[in-house]
Design a protein around this motif. Structure first.
Motif, short mmCIF file in Angstrom:
data_model
loop_
_atom_site.label_atom_id
_atom_site.label_comp_id
_atom_site.label_asym_id
_atom_site.label_seq_id
_atom_site.Cartn_x
_atom_site.Cartn_y
_atom_site.Cartn_z
N UNK A 59 -4.29 10.23 -3.92
CA UNK A 59 -5.33 11.16 -3.47
C UNK A 59 -5.47 12.41 -4.33
N UNK A 60 -4.37 13.16 -4.53
CA UNK A 60 -4.47 14.33 -5.39
C UNK A 60 -3.41 14.31 -6.49
N UNK A 61 -3.16 13.09 -7.00
CA UNK A 61 -2.12 12.90 -8.00
C UNK A 61 -2.50 13.21 -9.43
N UNK A 62 -3.80 13.33 -9.73
CA UNK A 62 -4.19 13.61 -11.11
C UNK A 62 -3.78 15.00 -11.57
N UNK A 63 -3.43 15.86 -10.62
CA UNK A 63 -3.02 17.22 -10.97
C UNK A 63 -1.51 17.34 -11.16
N UNK A 64 -0.80 16.22 -11.11
CA UNK A 64 0.65 16.22 -11.27
C UNK A 64 1.07 15.35 -12.45
N UNK A 65 1.68 15.94 -13.46
CA UNK A 65 2.14 15.19 -14.63
C UNK A 65 3.22 14.19 -14.24
N UNK A 66 4.05 14.55 -13.26
CA UNK A 66 5.13 13.64 -12.82
C UNK A 66 4.53 12.38 -12.23
N UNK A 67 3.54 12.53 -11.38
CA UNK A 67 2.91 11.36 -10.75
C UNK A 67 2.21 10.50 -11.79
N UNK A 68 1.53 11.11 -12.74
CA UNK A 68 0.84 10.36 -13.79
C UNK A 68 1.82 9.52 -14.61
N UNK A 69 2.97 10.09 -14.92
CA UNK A 69 3.97 9.33 -15.68
C UNK A 69 4.52 8.17 -14.86
N UNK A 70 4.63 8.36 -13.55
CA UNK A 70 5.09 7.28 -12.67
C UNK A 70 4.07 6.14 -12.60
N UNK A 71 2.78 6.48 -12.60
CA UNK A 71 1.75 5.45 -12.61
C UNK A 71 1.87 4.60 -13.87
N UNK A 72 2.04 5.25 -15.00
CA UNK A 72 2.20 4.53 -16.26
C UNK A 72 3.43 3.63 -16.23
N UNK B 64 -4.93 -1.31 -8.04
CA UNK B 64 -5.85 -0.18 -7.96
C UNK B 64 -5.07 1.09 -7.66
N UNK B 65 -5.50 2.20 -8.25
CA UNK B 65 -5.04 3.50 -7.78
C UNK B 65 -6.27 4.38 -7.60
N UNK B 66 -6.34 5.01 -6.44
CA UNK B 66 -7.55 5.71 -5.99
C UNK B 66 -7.24 7.19 -5.81
N UNK B 67 -8.13 8.05 -6.34
CA UNK B 67 -7.91 9.49 -6.24
C UNK B 67 -9.18 10.21 -5.80
N UNK B 68 -8.99 11.30 -5.09
CA UNK B 68 -10.10 12.09 -4.58
C UNK B 68 -10.74 12.91 -5.70
N UNK B 69 -12.07 12.95 -5.74
CA UNK B 69 -12.74 13.77 -6.75
C UNK B 69 -12.69 15.24 -6.38
N UNK B 70 -12.79 15.57 -5.09
CA UNK B 70 -12.79 16.99 -4.72
C UNK B 70 -11.43 17.64 -4.94
N UNK B 71 -10.35 16.94 -4.62
CA UNK B 71 -9.02 17.52 -4.77
C UNK B 71 -8.61 17.67 -6.23
N UNK B 72 -9.03 16.72 -7.07
CA UNK B 72 -8.58 16.71 -8.46
C UNK B 72 -9.55 17.36 -9.44
N UNK B 73 -10.84 17.38 -9.09
CA UNK B 73 -11.84 17.89 -10.03
C UNK B 73 -12.60 19.10 -9.49
N UNK C 211 0.87 -1.19 0.00
CA UNK C 211 0.00 0.00 0.00
C UNK C 211 0.90 1.23 0.00
N UNK C 212 0.91 1.95 -1.12
CA UNK C 212 1.80 3.10 -1.27
C UNK C 212 1.00 4.38 -1.47
N UNK C 213 1.70 5.52 -1.41
CA UNK C 213 1.06 6.84 -1.53
C UNK C 213 1.89 7.73 -2.45
#
Length: 485
Positions: free
Chosen positions: A272-285, A295-304, A239-241
């Motif tokens: 949690x709020x990684x959809x707003x970071x291009x660096x994190x998105x590239x790491x997920x890929x 699974x990767x889970x993100x908050x709707x309020x923080x990102x949208x 379980x990572x963050x």
């Protein structure tokens, strides 16, 4: 109303005038058609993820005006049985709403989404609510692929906070690995992250972070040692963050993904709020390409930028999502799907990309200003190159100038009283117990914290004016505290 299907006499309105209005209506109807119609008309499947991935349902490039969004929402709501003009509800739940204010707030949606025991099932009474929820999921997926997670196989919006949604993911993994009970968790001092494990009835195994010059990093070797000690078959998941308060860095999800694949242990990422970071998105890929993420889970309020209450469950394998959706007990609220659908249509792809770009520029600006502030006062901004959202400013000289060791915490209170929210002051010696587990120096993600510090973040939607005003207030508060020594 489609005026093309109605023969309106010239006595009511001249035909040439009417055609001008119909032409304008036609453009709007075309946008509805492009949003809702499928591309591959040969596909006939009840699988909701085939429905999402094989049909067009692309997020508009540019945002829609509010009136157009509301027209679509009203049309979707009219497909639910509680809004039929001939309705005769004889069931135990007929989406009756007593207060007209509440009905207006929800655009007369009342049935919710899913059916008992599955978030993704269609409802016989609620074709509009079902369409709204599935359309929302499809647009989220399109956005995620467009901004950097191109390999994402599917996703859905869960009507729960991030922590409870992660707990749901853990429960689905527990069913898959019936003899396992441990969750190996890289320490991050945020209560809901940890309580997701205990809420799922599992046993947390806390893996401390490595400390390198006050910056915190993932200890992959400690994960590997703990797997050897406990046995891979007894571990539910790693379980990572990714996104977190500085000076903790994003976990090395690529290294943990590789370890997950090598040991055949599932891997859950709190994004949690990684959809707003291009660096994190590239790491997920990259983690998916070289290793494993279930699974990767993100908050709707923080990102949208919608009200709190939803989280997006995403996976690189469709079958994993069906397992999570099937763990949900009961029917679910549709409010979160409605909020996200309206927001995505309002922003469009370009609107969201503009927000992300502005945030990244503002993060650089915040970091530069914080370094200038630190240098002029004998402090430093702790170097955490793998955290592109949050920053930490040491408070060593301020603490040394105070007779009372607790006086440093006054800075946080002073900032809050002056309208600064989100800034956090961490000082040594503040333990916390969560569900029977003791955390030394809670909030700092580590043991034996030596230097107090202040954290601030440049999250999605921040304005440059807010940053400038923050430094005006911080300067005044610092001066007041320094003079009161």
């Amino acid at each position: 109303m489609n005026f093309n299907d109605i023969q309106i006499p010239n006595k009511l309105v001249p035909d040439n005038y009417l055609q001008l209005g119909i032409a304008a209506q036609r453009a709007k109807q075309r946008s509805f058609k492009e949003l809702l119609e499928k591309v591959n008309k040969g596909i006939k499947s009840v699988n909701v993820f085939i429905w999402i991935t094989q049909f067009q349902r692309k997020l508009p490039e540019n945002g829609w005006p509010d009136e157009q969004i509301e027209e679509l929402i009203h049309q979707l709501a009219s497909l639910d049985s509680n809004n039929f003009p001939h309705k005769l509800g004889l069931g135990e739940r007929e989406a009756r709403i007593a207060c007209k204010l509440v009905a207006r707030r929800h655009y007369n949606f009342g049935h919710g989404i899913g059916r008992s025991g599955d978030l993704l099932e269609a409802q016989p009474k609620a074709a509009g609510s079902t369409l709204m929820a599935r359309l929302t999921n499809a647009l989220i997926l399109d956005l995620m692929r467009a901004i950097g997670v191109s390999s994402c196989a599917g996703c859905f919006l869960a009507p729960m906070c991030t922590g409870m949604t992660i707990a749901l993911c853990l429960q689905s993994l527990r069913k898959r690995r019936a003899n396992a009970r441990y969750v190996l968790w890289s320490r991050i001092d945020q209560k809901s992250c940890f309580k997701a494990i205990t809420a799922a009835g599992l046993v947390p195994v806390i893996i401390p972070c490595q400390i390198r010059e006050e910056s915190l990093h993932t200890d992959t070797d400690a994960f590997r040692a703990k797997i050897e000690e406990l046995g891979a078959g007894n571990i539910v998941c790693l379980y990572s963050t990714t996104s977190c308060f500085a000076p903790r860095n994003s976990d090395d999800i690529v290294a943990l993904g590789k370890l997950s694949r090598q040991c055949d242990i599932p891997h859950v990422v709190n994004n949690a709020y990684g959809l707003q970071s291009k660096v994190i998105l590239s790491q997920l890929e990259r983690a998916n390409c070289l290793g494993r993420i279930d699974y990767f889970v993100q908050s709707s309020d923080k990102n949208l930028l919608v009200p709190v209450g939803g989280a997006i469950v995403a996976s690189f394998e469709e079958k994993c999502l069906q397992e999570v959706a099937g763990c949900y007990a009961g029917r679910a609220s549709g409010s979160q799907s409605l909020d996200v659908l309206m927001t995505l249509l309002s922003l469009g792809r370009q609107g969201f990309r503009a927000l992300v770009q502005q945030r990244e520029e503002d993060f650089i600006y915040l970091k530069e200003r914080l370094r200038e502030f630190a240098a002029s006062r004998g402090e430093i901004v702790i170097e955490n190159s793998h955290n592109s959202i949050s920053l930490a400013l040491t408070l060593g000289t301020l603490a040394a100038s105070q007779k009372d060791s607790n006086a440093t915490t006054q800075l946080g209170a002073m900032l809050q009283l002056r309208g600064v929210s989100g800034a956090r002051v961490l000082v040594p010696g503040k333990p916390k117990t969560i569900d029977g587990y003791e955390f030394e120096d809670f909030g700092s993600h580590r043991k034996r914290l030596e230097v107090p510090y202040l954290t601030v973040a440049a999250s999605l939607g921040i304005q440059r004016l807010e940053i400038d005003r923050f430094f005006d207030i911080l300067t005044n508060c610092w001066q007041q505290l320094s003079q009161s020594k």
